[in-house]
Design a protein around this motif. Sequence first.
Motif, PDB file in Angstrom:
ATOM      1  N   LEU A 170       0.841  -1.196   0.000  1.00 27.82           N
ATOM      2  CA  LEU A 170       0.000   0.000   0.000  1.00 27.82           C
ATOM      3  C   LEU A 170       0.878   1.248   0.000  1.00 27.82           C
ATOM      4  O   LEU A 170       0.654   2.202  -0.757  1.00 27.82           O
ATOM      5  CB  LEU A 170      -0.923  -0.021   1.227  1.00 27.82           C
ATOM      6  CG  LEU A 170      -1.992   1.043   1.318  1.00 27.82           C
ATOM      7  CD1 LEU A 170      -2.934   0.935   0.152  1.00 27.82           C
ATOM      8  CD2 LEU A 170      -2.769   0.926   2.614  1.00 27.82           C
ATOM      9  N   GLY A 171       1.925   1.223   0.849  1.00 27.47           N
ATOM     10  CA  GLY A 171       2.838   2.358   0.919  1.00 27.47           C
ATOM     11  C   GLY A 171       3.570   2.566  -0.391  1.00 27.47           C
ATOM     12  O   GLY A 171       3.690   3.685  -0.884  1.00 27.47           O
ATOM     13  N   ILE A 172       4.049   1.476  -0.986  1.00 32.81           N
ATOM     14  CA  ILE A 172       4.806   1.596  -2.229  1.00 32.81           C
ATOM     15  C   ILE A 172       3.914   2.152  -3.342  1.00 32.81           C
ATOM     16  O   ILE A 172       4.333   3.000  -4.130  1.00 32.81           O
ATOM     17  CB  ILE A 172       5.405   0.235  -2.624  1.00 32.81           C
ATOM     18  CG1 ILE A 172       6.487  -0.155  -1.612  1.00 32.81           C
ATOM     19  CG2 ILE A 172       6.007   0.301  -4.010  1.00 32.81           C
ATOM     20  CD1 ILE A 172       6.996  -1.563  -1.756  1.00 32.81           C
TER      21      ILE A 172
ATOM     22  N   GLU B 170       1.448   4.150  -3.035  1.00 31.46           N
ATOM     23  CA  GLU B 170       1.293   5.592  -2.821  1.00 31.46           C
ATOM     24  C   GLU B 170       2.543   6.340  -3.273  1.00 31.46           C
ATOM     25  O   GLU B 170       2.448   7.425  -3.851  1.00 31.46           O
ATOM     26  CB  GLU B 170       1.034   5.892  -1.339  1.00 31.46           C
ATOM     27  CG  GLU B 170      -0.325   5.439  -0.838  1.00 31.46           C
ATOM     28  CD  GLU B 170      -1.447   6.397  -1.207  1.00 31.46           C
ATOM     29  OE1 GLU B 170      -1.160   7.399  -1.880  1.00 31.46           O
ATOM     30  OE2 GLU B 170      -2.598   6.124  -0.827  1.00 31.46           O
ATOM     31  N   ILE B 171       3.711   5.750  -3.012  1.00 37.09           N
ATOM     32  CA  ILE B 171       4.951   6.408  -3.442  1.00 37.09           C
ATOM     33  C   ILE B 171       4.971   6.528  -4.963  1.00 37.09           C
ATOM     34  O   ILE B 171       5.320   7.575  -5.518  1.00 37.09           O
ATOM     35  CB  ILE B 171       6.179   5.619  -2.936  1.00 37.09           C
ATOM     36  CG1 ILE B 171       6.239   5.650  -1.410  1.00 37.09           C
ATOM     37  CG2 ILE B 171       7.463   6.207  -3.514  1.00 37.09           C
ATOM     38  CD1 ILE B 171       7.314   4.786  -0.820  1.00 37.09           C
TER      39      ILE B 171
ATOM     40  N   ILE C 116       2.769   9.342  -5.971  1.00 35.85           N
ATOM     41  CA  ILE C 116       3.340  10.662  -5.653  1.00 35.85           C
ATOM     42  C   ILE C 116       4.421  11.015  -6.672  1.00 35.85           C
ATOM     43  O   ILE C 116       4.507  12.154  -7.138  1.00 35.85           O
ATOM     44  CB  ILE C 116       3.891  10.680  -4.213  1.00 35.85           C
ATOM     45  CG1 ILE C 116       2.734  10.569  -3.223  1.00 35.85           C
ATOM     46  CG2 ILE C 116       4.669  11.957  -3.954  1.00 35.85           C
ATOM     47  CD1 ILE C 116       3.171  10.408  -1.802  1.00 35.85           C
ATOM     48  N   ILE C 117       5.240  10.022  -7.038  1.00 45.10           N
ATOM     49  CA  ILE C 117       6.288  10.300  -8.028  1.00 45.10           C
ATOM     50  C   ILE C 117       5.645  10.692  -9.361  1.00 45.10           C
ATOM     51  O   ILE C 117       6.035  11.682  -9.988  1.00 45.10           O
ATOM     52  CB  ILE C 117       7.202   9.069  -8.203  1.00 45.10           C
ATOM     53  CG1 ILE C 117       8.000   8.840  -6.921  1.00 45.10           C
ATOM     54  CG2 ILE C 117       8.144   9.267  -9.383  1.00 45.10           C
ATOM     55  CD1 ILE C 117       8.853   7.607  -6.940  1.00 45.10           C
TER      56      ILE C 117
END
Lengths: 442, 337
Positions: free
Chosen positions: A202-204, A206-207, A210-211
């Motif tokens: 989930l975090g990845i 989102e990253i 964002i990128i």
Amino acid sequence: MKASFFQKHRSVLLFSFMGTLLILVGVFQSWSVALTIFNLCLVSAIMALGVNIQWGYAGLFNVGVMGFAALGGLASVLISMPRVEEAWEVGGFGILAGFLIIVTTVMSCLIIWPKIKKNKRSRYWIIFTLVILGYSGLRIFFDPGVRAIEDVNPSVTGYLGGLGLPILVAWPVGGILAAGVAFVIGKVALGLRSDYLAIATLGISEIIIIIIKNEEWLTRGVKNVNGLPRPVPYEVDLQQAAWFQDWALFLDLPLDDASSLLVKVCYALLFIVVIAVLLWLSETALRSPWGRMMRAIRDNEVAAGAMGKNVTWQHLRVFVIGSAVIGMAGAMLTTLDGQFTPVGYQPLRFTFLIWVMVIIGGSGNNWGAILGGFFIWFFWIEAEPIGLWIIAHLTSSMEPASPIRAHLLEGAAHMRLMTVGIILLVTLRYAPEGLIPEKKRM
Amino acid sequence: MTDLLNAIVLLSNFLIIPGLSYGSQLALGALGVTLVYGVLRFSNFGHGETMSFGAMVTILTTWGLQSIGVSIHPLPTALIAIPVGIIVTIFFTLLIDQTVYKYHRTRKANPVTFLIVSIGVMFFMGGLIRFIIGPGDQIFFDGTRFILKAKEFKELTGLDEGLSLKMTQGVTIITAIIIVAGLFWFLNHTRTGKSMRAYSDNENLALLSGINPRKVVLVTWILVATLATIAGTLYGLDKSFKPFVYMQLLLPIFASAIVGGVGNPVGAIVGGYVIAFSELIMTFAYKKVVLYLAPEGTTVDSLIQLLGTNYKIAVSFIILVIVLIIRPTGIFQGKTL
């Protein structure tokens, strides 16, 4: 017996029910709406297939669906949009130099790391210094390049553009891009326990979003990329063609309606071809010795490991394959939309909804995943008009100007979140194996 | 000397005070996640929505109080509305637990099933909240905006840089300290708190010792709902209330809980501040600070910023991923409640 008849023809009956629902939409709302829903159902079904490969075959809990879908979307921009020559001239060198620096830094870290003795504090410091050096070098070359590119006609381009190839090429490329990223993620994260893997992915994802949102030189970021080329004819061209005018006359339809219908049918045909190939491939894989091994690993990792199966490697493989399917679906979705809008990637819509599709359809069963994709997307779209209709009827006894009625009618749009939540909770409780359960194989 | 003071004030104003208040909000949220994880043993994806629900009830109560003219000026009215929010949220979470989680608990479902169930709860609550209060921005802050204004500080000290303390920041930090102290007192000094810790440490042993599991679960949900409502309201007061934002807050909260060591309350608090400060430190533009500290006449071209402000939220995710990969048990390894 009636029950056994239902059991026997369960999937056929459920799919016919789904077809009837779509036809009802066609009759009561419009055929254009029905086809739009149908196309998005197909794309959702492919995403659900990808998740099912990871979860249903191997029990990998990937909550990063959104990131892979966005990578697919990015691929369709990078493949199909025309090259922006001016941007390449002013900033191409900086970008390439930055890219080289990243590669050298990562490579030298990877080479040096195992060469220094373990338990030595110095190795952390050496890696740290290397990363700092690489980062400073990156900023020195990269930043001016980025600034120069983003200044090139920012309202229209302001990015490097793509390769100018036909957009159909982007579908497999989207898959490959997602697969590449999945390989790196899988290498580092697959050792984690299932719920940690979920949070990490989930975090990845989102990253990744964002990128994509912020690296405007590559993606135009929040300015969106509009007017992606199409794999199917344009409505305007169709309306000019003589054969099409005859055809529309024959069907007794207005020209613009007929052209938009034909375009949607073309998309649907393309998607059906993709889904058929994928389904055939994954069904064959499931029936093969490889599929048997994957089920063995899913059901008991320790036992499968003891039998000499390389669990880690198989997990990585299945993670990469599933992500590739999701990436491809992402590219198809962007193609269908005709634009790339990074802001549109929300975890609720692109990750959790796809998961609901797989769980409700029946994890471990490809047909189930496809049916789930159809059902949930249908309700996601139709819950709003249905909710509006219900509330309008329930509150018909109230005064038309009553503020409560107005508030309820306004809130009907959010019925779909609640409906999907309730459907998921009910399924998990009363039919945890889903609408079309996994076949028991002996 | 004044340059040094100016630099310190600058850092306090833009880094330390915002970091403390954001960190407190994250810590309160992470405590809730950690309690659920420690006692009920699953990662609760619905926690963001629980915070949002609590904040929503508080906002509705605040509006009610405002309309009948109740006010505790200079403090925001929401502070006296919080208890109502807490009680309603407790009842709601218990209702969800009885109707949804209880069934899976008695069947001893695995953590992943619980996780998926909590996603269902997240969808349901998200829809309910948007249905009741709408998806838009709600501002419910009243009272005095600033405890200390930058201008007043400048006049008071004669420095070039101002130090301001917003009312919401002060309220957040003080409330967080009170709540955390209360929670630790409860866990360490009351019978119920001790039985909770025992249950979290070793479920079977606790059951053998005669601890009532139903009571432990009940108390856990009560604590979680209380913490979530307070955290949600404080965040809403400080920024603004928007249902959509709480879903985004979920990941930084998970990051805080995991960085500190999930299941460990001290870890959750430390994790909250670690995440908050690293987000700010990585995206702060140090240009002015460097200009104050460097010898006179130095010129600095760039902003001296490690990452663009747009990447603020990515910092917490990157820390989360790195911690999960290098040390999944977090800073305070191997300790539970």
